[in-house]
Enzyme design. Sequence first.
Site, short mmCIF file in Angstrom:
data_model
loop_
_atom_site.label_atom_id
_atom_site.label_comp_id
_atom_site.label_asym_id
_atom_site.label_seq_id
_atom_site.Cartn_x
_atom_site.Cartn_y
_atom_site.Cartn_z
CD GLU A 199 28.55 38.56 53.57
OE1 GLU A 199 28.84 39.64 53.77
OE2 GLU A 199 28.18 38.49 52.28
NE ARG A 245 20.18 34.49 55.75
CZ ARG A 245 21.25 35.27 55.27
NH1 ARG A 245 21.22 36.39 55.50
NH2 ARG A 245 22.02 34.40 54.58
CG ASN A 283 22.74 38.46 52.52
OD1 ASN A 283 23.07 37.64 53.26
ND2 ASN A 283 23.52 38.65 51.16
CG ASN A 340 25.62 39.37 48.74
OD1 ASN A 340 26.03 39.71 49.68
ND2 ASN A 340 25.42 38.16 48.45
CG ASP A 353 28.92 37.16 49.10
OD1 ASP A 353 28.33 38.03 49.65
OD2 ASP A 353 28.95 35.90 49.50
#
EC number: 3.1.1.17
Length: 303
Positions: free
Chosen positions: A17, A109, A111, A160, A214
């Site tokens: 990511e 958490r 991202n 995202n 995403d």
Amino acid sequence: MSYKVEPLPDSYAGLGEGPHWDAERQSLYYVDIEAAGLLRYDYNQNKVYKAKVEGESLAGFVLPIEGKPQEFAVGCGRRVLIVNWDGIAPVAKVVRTLFEVQKEYESNRWNDAKTDPKGRFFGGTMRYIGDEFVHRHGELYKWTAGGQISVVKSDVGISNGLAWDEKAKKFYYIDTTDYEVKSYDFDFETGVATNPKVVFNLRKTSPKDHLLPDGLTIDSEGNLYVATFNGATIFKVDPNTGKVLLEIKFPTKQITSSAFGGPNLDILYVTTAAKFDQPSPAGTTYKVTGLNATGYAGTNLKI
């Protein structure tokens, strides 16, 4: 259009990511979230270096710090840590905590996060344990050097993709659980986003067919590149019309994000994941050439 998709050597990340192109070092930084891994692809060496953040189990993003060539902001759990890494060593050492959010949500958490063109931090959280489509406990945050962390948006499932267009004065944002890309009017002096509007919708006829948007990047002409986590595709989209201009196909399903890089900023680097027993080459990081498009290098975080 004849584009070419090629794997980077030894580039595997189980949950790759957050690609960030560092023009000064001609390097692509990205993370392996669930391994607390930091990765650096050196363009000139055509080689990937990997490190683990010492004492941590998660690394949601990695952002170089302005004026500190070996320091990075990394999202570990709900904390943003400053870590020291020379880009080569197998361990990155934690220096200090920059800030922490949502202490009441232990199942959350960090991202995706990015730095806007002015050097401000924008990033968001998600539920890490449980159903993030049901428990929308995530938030999108903004932080400016010398200031306090502030909430940009609440009621977020999976925070995202983020991108900015200075020419159009727009900010683009993806909450994966909304199945869409939103645009905001963005004041680049104040960092304030207003007037949300859906510019690209990935809903299908039934929930099981929904594509999951995403990560996100943008090219110099203002087109968006929307990664689909279960679609093996990045959509090149005109945000003014919502029209898909190009579908970039990959040999694995879970496409997580992308960033333009290379000496001419005309190579699209793409991270993927190998979640839920996806077969090889899942988790490979790719480069896409021949797109006839250029993008922007990442901006260092000002602290």
